[in-house]
Enzyme design. Structure first.
Site, PDB file in Angstrom:
ATOM      1  N   GLU A   1       9.517 -15.477  -0.216  1.00  0.00           N
ATOM      2  CA  GLU A   1      10.812 -14.788  -0.106  1.00  0.00           C
ATOM      3  C   GLU A   1      10.717 -13.901   1.123  1.00  0.00           C
ATOM      4  OE1 GLU A   1      13.512 -15.123  -1.899  1.00  0.00           O
ATOM      5  OE2 GLU A   1      12.703 -16.378  -3.479  1.00  0.00           O
TER       6      GLU A   1
ATOM      7  N   GLU B   1       0.834  -1.218   0.000  1.00  0.00           N
ATOM      8  CA  GLU B   1       0.000   0.000   0.000  1.00  0.00           C
ATOM      9  C   GLU B   1       0.865   1.264   0.000  1.00  0.00           C
ATOM     10  OE1 GLU B   1      -1.823  -1.225   3.621  1.00  0.00           O
ATOM     11  OE2 GLU B   1      -0.653   0.144   4.846  1.00  0.00           O
TER      12      GLU B   1
ATOM     13  N   CYS C   1      16.507  -6.918   1.973  1.00  0.00           N
ATOM     14  CA  CYS C   1      16.367  -8.219   2.634  1.00  0.00           C
ATOM     15  C   CYS C   1      17.719  -8.888   2.850  1.00  0.00           C
ATOM     16  CB  CYS C   1      15.450  -9.119   1.827  1.00  0.00           C
ATOM     17  SG  CYS C   1      15.966  -9.263   0.111  1.00  0.00           S
TER      18      CYS C   1
END
Ligand code: NAP
Length: 501
Positions: free
Chosen positions: A253, A181, A287
């Site tokens: 993931e 969002e 990440c």
């Protein structure tokens, strides 16, 4: 192309508002100005998008496209992105507050991903199997899995989406995608690119809105065959549980707490410089960030002193500030989380060597900035070592031996990525092979290529994106057994010895 309807959903080939009429403001994280107001899907919009994807998959038109034709569409997508790359980079930079130049790199990577899967799409994956007997043809063949629900995060919005959309199209699947969002722009713009490239109606569908509402049916609706998710461990677990009800395929993931291991025999100039990039690139919102420094005891003080000194010199700023080296965090809520993480680490015994605060200055007042932070004196049982901060935070631990470095490097629930710095090539290979992570860099940090699989061991996820396995994620495997000389099997033999027909 102006992408003027990008604030709307895209369902069955048409732009449309949400059925409830709800909207959401997307703010620029560097100064909180309004980027755009987007339509906010409700669950019924998502169900309509899933139905459209289901119909496009089941009706046969898309299914009649050959691999060559799907590959040509992906090539056209890459060409359109090349033409409009500046528009895409600007939109990505505004949503994420990453520097424009970083967003330009990201879009270049997105183009490579579409080009790579355009070359895989035409490949025939059928395989003849030796059945071990005569007069039988035994063939393994692959087919698209079906309707994919794709859910993506805010740190690399279009790049993460491309790792799913390109192979799904190459395989012949249809999909509904929901971007975060916070960063919907570029994923939404892609719907216009797909239309221009000739992707048939209903193959690509987009819902915008929150995970809790718009995302709800994506892991529960029986019309979805597979959920492909990139995001946090907590959300990934929830989606896996939801998907179990209808036994959907799930590709995850998730997060990482990635060890960056520096041995005393490393080229320390290179190791220290790259340790900063490893953790502070995009303010640590990566990440695979090298957020966990493991350093050999005899060089610990030298390395940490220099990393802390340089961390204090990193220049923060807005996305188009030519002087800035990195930008803000994504939101006020995320910065709050990072601040709590640092406070908790200090209360656990970590020693602050750099940062640990918001930057001072009028230009930072409305944005969500946080200084690059170095926490020394950390040990493996501390939360700050075990948990992902997803911010500009480096934790430092020491080790004495190669075995200890490996043990520490494997000592979290995560297994996404890591790096080893040493001038001893044999040692580098030994350590790399014993680290339980999906990607290991030796004397480097961060590079990846579309041809090499990406993904996590342990709780960093399951499945792989990119590479040939990244395409295989979207394929079902079918065995076709053809008897070329049919005859009665005579397993059940009638008592009078003759088969009644
Ligand atoms: P997140 O909070 O899990 O959100 C990821 C996506 O999931 C967003 O689109 C979110 O929607 C949606 N979502 C949340 N709850 C949902 C639900 N119940 N049902 C369906 N969708 C739901 O993660 P994030 O904060 O955006 O991303 C950061 C995380 O992603 C980090 O842990 C990072 O390590 C991980 N990550 C991993 C990789 C990798 O390659 N392994 C790459 C990038 C990021 P809304 O945001 O719209 O609410």
């Amino acid at each position: 192309m102006a992408y003027e309807h990008m604030t709307e959903l895209f369902i069955n080939g048409k732009r449309q508002g949400s059925s409830s009429g709800e909207i959401r403001n997307v703010l620029h994280p560097a100064d909180a100005h309004l980027v755009a107001t987007f339509h906010e899907a409700g669950a019924s919009d998502t169900v309509a998008a899933i139905d459209a994807a289901r119909h496009a998959f089941d009706s046969g038109h898309w299914g009649s496209f050959t691999g060559e034709q799907r590959g040509k569409i992906l090539e056209r997508v890459a060409d359109i992105l090349e033409r409009d790359k500046e528009l895409f980079a600007k939109a990505e930079s505004e949503d994420t507050a990453k520097r424009l130049v970083e967003a330009q790199y990201d879009i270049a990577d997105v183009i490579s991903v579409f080009k790579y899967f355009s070359t895989l799409a035409p490949q025939n994956h059928d395989r003849e199997v030796d059945p071990g007997r005569q007069n039988v043809r035994s063939t393994m063949t692959s087919e698209p899995i079906g309707v994919i629900a794709m859910i993506t995060p805010w740190n690399y919005p279009l790049l993460q989406a491309s790792w799913k959309m390109a192979p799904a199209i190459a395989a012949g699947c249809t999909f509904v995608i929901k971007p975060s969002e916070l960063t919907p722009s570029t994923t939404s713009m892609m719907m216009d690119v797909f239309s221009e490239a000739g992707l048939p109606t209903g193959v690509a569908n987009l819902v915008l809105g929150s995970g809790a509402v718009a995302g709800g049916p994506m892991s529960t609706h029986p019309g979805v065959d597979m959920v492909s998710f990139t995001g946090s461990l907590a959300t990934g677990k929830r989606l896996m549980i939801n998907a179990a009800e209808t036994v959907k395929r799930v590709a995850l993931e998730l997060g990482g707490k990635n060890p960056n291991i520096i041995f005393a025999d490393a080229d320390l100039d290179a190791a220290i410089d790259n340790a900063l990039t490893a953790v502070f690139l995009h303010s640590g919102q990566v990440c695979s960030a090298g957020a966990r420094l493991l350093v050999e005891r005899k060089i610990h003080e030298q390395v940490v002193t220099e990393i802390a000194r340089r961390a204090d010199l990193i220049r923060l700023g807005g996305a188009t500030d030519p002087d800035a080296e990195t930008g803000s965090l994504i939101s006020a809520a995320h910065r709050d989380k990072v601040e709590r993480y640092v406070a908790d680490a200090l209360s656990e015994g970590a020693i602050l060597r750099a940062g640990g605060m918001r930057p001072e200055g009028a230009q930072f007042e409305n944005g969500f900035f946080y200084r690059p932070t170095v926490l020394d004196n950390c040990t493996t049982e501390m939360h700050c070592v075990q948990d992902e901060s997803f911010g500009p935070i480096l934790t430092v631990e020491v080790f004495d031996t190669e075995d200890e470095a490996i043990k520490l490097g494997n000592d979290t629930i995560f297994g996404l990525a890591g790096a080893v710095w040493t001038s001893d090539s044999d040692k580098a290979q030994r350590v790399a092979r014993q680290l339980r992570h999906g990607t290991i860099w030796i004397n480097d940090y961060h590079p990846y290529v579309a041809q090499a699989e990406w993904g996590g061991f342990k709780q960093s996820g399951n499945g792989r994106e990119l590479g040939e396995a990244g395409l295989a994620e979207y394929l079902e495997h079918k065995h076709i057994w053809q008897n070329l000389a049919p005859a009665p099997s005579q397993w059940f033999v009638p008592t009078k010895g003759k088969v009644d027909v």
